[in-house]
Design an enzyme around this catalytic site. Structure first.
Site, PDB file in Angstrom:
ATOM      1  N   HIS A  72       0.846  -1.193   0.000  1.00 54.40           N
ATOM      2  CA  HIS A  72       0.000   0.000   0.000  1.00 54.40           C
ATOM      3  C   HIS A  72       0.881   1.243   0.000  1.00 54.40           C
ATOM      4  O   HIS A  72       1.813   1.354   0.783  1.00 54.40           O
ATOM      5  CB  HIS A  72      -0.914   0.003   1.235  1.00 54.40           C
ATOM      6  CG  HIS A  72      -2.149  -0.819   1.051  1.00 54.40           C
ATOM      7  ND1 HIS A  72      -3.335  -0.544   1.698  1.00 54.40           N
ATOM      8  CD2 HIS A  72      -2.396  -1.908   0.285  1.00 54.40           C
ATOM      9  CE1 HIS A  72      -4.248  -1.438   1.340  1.00 54.40           C
ATOM     10  NE2 HIS A  72      -3.696  -2.278   0.487  1.00 54.40           N
ATOM     11  N   TYR A 200      -9.579   5.626   7.414  1.00 52.76           N
ATOM     12  CA  TYR A 200      -9.801   5.944   8.826  1.00 52.76           C
ATOM     13  C   TYR A 200     -10.815   7.084   8.863  1.00 52.76           C
ATOM     14  O   TYR A 200     -10.568   8.156   8.315  1.00 52.76           O
ATOM     15  CB  TYR A 200      -8.503   6.390   9.493  1.00 52.76           C
ATOM     16  CG  TYR A 200      -7.455   5.313   9.592  1.00 52.76           C
ATOM     17  CD1 TYR A 200      -7.289   4.584  10.771  1.00 52.76           C
ATOM     18  CD2 TYR A 200      -6.613   5.011   8.520  1.00 52.76           C
ATOM     19  CE1 TYR A 200      -6.322   3.594  10.879  1.00 52.76           C
ATOM     20  CE2 TYR A 200      -5.647   4.025   8.618  1.00 52.76           C
ATOM     21  CZ  TYR A 200      -5.507   3.323   9.797  1.00 52.76           C
ATOM     22  OH  TYR A 200      -4.545   2.345   9.902  1.00 52.76           O
ATOM     23  N   PRO A 292      -4.840   0.089  18.297  1.00 53.62           N
ATOM     24  CA  PRO A 292      -4.613  -0.351  16.917  1.00 53.62           C
ATOM     25  C   PRO A 292      -4.707   0.771  15.884  1.00 53.62           C
ATOM     26  O   PRO A 292      -4.403   0.547  14.712  1.00 53.62           O
ATOM     27  CB  PRO A 292      -5.721  -1.389  16.696  1.00 53.62           C
ATOM     28  CG  PRO A 292      -6.790  -1.027  17.681  1.00 53.62           C
ATOM     29  CD  PRO A 292      -6.075  -0.467  18.869  1.00 53.62           C
ATOM     30  N   LYS A 296       0.537  -0.322  15.011  1.00 56.87           N
ATOM     31  CA  LYS A 296       1.883  -0.457  15.547  1.00 56.87           C
ATOM     32  C   LYS A 296       2.119  -1.725  16.376  1.00 56.87           C
ATOM     33  O   LYS A 296       3.265  -2.042  16.690  1.00 56.87           O
ATOM     34  CB  LYS A 296       2.221   0.763  16.428  1.00 56.87           C
ATOM     35  CG  LYS A 296       2.376   2.042  15.644  1.00 56.87           C
ATOM     36  CD  LYS A 296       3.659   2.040  14.837  1.00 56.87           C
ATOM     37  CE  LYS A 296       3.672   3.071  13.748  1.00 56.87           C
ATOM     38  NZ  LYS A 296       3.491   2.543  12.410  1.00 56.87           N
ATOM     39  N   TYR A 384       3.701   6.353  10.278  1.00 59.46           N
ATOM     40  CA  TYR A 384       2.822   5.244   9.906  1.00 59.46           C
ATOM     41  C   TYR A 384       3.630   4.114   9.267  1.00 59.46           C
ATOM     42  O   TYR A 384       3.408   2.938   9.574  1.00 59.46           O
ATOM     43  CB  TYR A 384       1.732   5.736   8.947  1.00 59.46           C
ATOM     44  CG  TYR A 384       0.594   4.757   8.748  1.00 59.46           C
ATOM     45  CD1 TYR A 384      -0.560   4.841   9.514  1.00 59.46           C
ATOM     46  CD2 TYR A 384       0.675   3.731   7.809  1.00 59.46           C
ATOM     47  CE1 TYR A 384      -1.601   3.935   9.343  1.00 59.46           C
ATOM     48  CE2 TYR A 384      -0.344   2.821   7.636  1.00 59.46           C
ATOM     49  CZ  TYR A 384      -1.482   2.928   8.402  1.00 59.46           C
ATOM     50  OH  TYR A 384      -2.508   2.022   8.228  1.00 59.46           O
TER      51      TYR A 384
END
Length: 389
Positions: A72, A200, A292, A296, A384
């Site tokens: 991704h 998100y 979550p 991580k 990220y």
């Protein structure tokens, strides 16, 4: 029995550490409370940092991930019907891999079997002994008999509820914890993901996440009160609530279907220090838990394993103990950076019961900053995809 490194816990961190050490000729024995089938049935995270991907390849457990994993190059953050895309490659030159933790665990088991590594499942009443001496050992019960394993070091990879962390005395161990006032209701369904990248969502009704495991296996989450139970949520109710929290054009494309797994996970941030007590070293969830939201958990466990395996290789290769002596400080520096990122994303994307209008405005400002400022996107992307090991 005797070995060089006893590993308590046969989840991903214990298996990965065992794999890296065995490949280098360092003997291990892995002790696991549950059966292999139970370990492989756990549904967990699915986003791997670039450093975790590299470590799995180094361990000889990355071939299927390379074939079946989904690289991704970005993710979406949504708010007020707006979709903000963070392009990881453009922002920081990195990517992530979507590949389920269950599959990582399966690959590590197969790699361990190929090396002939020793695993003992179904152990009970595990006790760690003489941790401040040069002759530590582990005892446990199995099938009505007592067993003893003598070793040189012990790696505690047995999770939050395991025995390892609790073996560090209370007057030595310092714990930091933040418990969030909500959980995630997660559903796994054999349906195509609604988008090719994760979404998100910040919404007045609560947070939502659209994720995936493969092109025909989707993972979706919604924020729910801690008082909710799985039985309170039918599949139809879940899909309706998820659609309400996603942008309208995304919700219109959502393919629904029967859930094949449904669970509620509470959210917490937790760190225990130090990570070393004599011959004992903590790895993964035994030492830390992250929400979550920042993807991580598994990645932090992998970074612990990276630092600890390098320290063991130096010790057994050249009798250099500096890596072992510095493990706790080195690993904790990265752990706290990940804690900050996970906390910041959780705070930015969720609705808290005590939130005021001011707090909601701060969320909007944070999201607007990500939308408008390349520097803000670069910082988000760097965290990220994973700060360097």
């Amino acid at each position: 029995m005797r070995t060089q490194v006893a590993i308590i816990g046969g989840g991903p961190s214990g298996l990965l550490l065992s794999q890296l050490l065995n490949k280098a000729g360092i003997q291990t024995v892995v002790l696991e409370r549950q059966s292999r089938e139970h370990v492989l049935s756990r549904i967990r995270a699915g986003v791997l940092e670039s450093g975790t991907v590299a470590l799995l390849k180094q361990a000889g457990a990355g071939d299927r991930m390379d074939r079946e994993g989904q690289p991704h190059h970005g993710c979406y953050l949504s708010s007020d019907q707006q979709m903000i895309r963070v392009d990881f490659q453009e922002a920081c030159g990195q990517t992530v891999m979507v590949y389920g933790q269950t599959e990582v665990t399966r690959d590590l088991y197969e790699a361990q079997d190929a090396l002939g590594a020793t695993h003992i499942h179904g152990v009970e009443n595990v006790v760690l002994h003489d941790l401040k001496t040069d002759s530590p050992y582990v005892t446990w019960d199995k099938d009505g008999a007592s067993h003893r394993l003598e070793c040189e070091f012990i790696a505690g990879c047995d999770g939050f509820h395991g025995v390892s962390r609790r073996s560090i005395p209370d007057d030595v161990r310092r714990e930091y914890e933040k418990v969030y006032p909500f959980g995630w209701l997660g559903v796994l369904s054999e349906t195509p993901p609604v988008r090719e990248e994760l979404i998100y969502a910040n919404h007045p009704r609560g947070f939502a996440l659209a994720s995936m495991r493969n092109p025909m296996l989707s993972r979706y989450y919604i924020q729910v009160p801690l008082t909710d139970k799985v039985e309170d949520w039918s599949d139809d109710a879940f899909w309706a609530e998820l659609k309400a929290r996603l942008p309208a054009d995304v919700a219109a494309d959502l393919v629904t279907g029967p859930s094949i797994e449904k669970s509620i996970a509470p959210l917490r941030s937790f760190v225990s220090e130090p990570l070393r007590w004599g011959a004992l070293f903590l790895c993964g969830d035994a030492a830390h838990i992250v929400p979550p939201t920042g993807a991580k958990g598994l990645n932090l466990a992998a970074s612990d394993v990276h630092y600890l395996s390098q320290a063991f290789l130096a010790y057994y290769g050249t009798n250099d103990a500096s890596g072992l002596d510095g493990y706790s400080q080195q690993a904790l520096a990265r752990i706290w950076k990940a804690m900050r990122f996970s906390w910041s994303v959780t705070t930015m994307m969720h609705r808290f019961p005590e939130h005021s209008d001011y707090d909601q405005q701060m969320q909007r400002v944070e999201l607007d900053l990500l939308s408008a400022d390349p520097t803000a996107r670069a910082l988000f992307a760097q965290n990220y995809t994973g700060v360097p090991l």
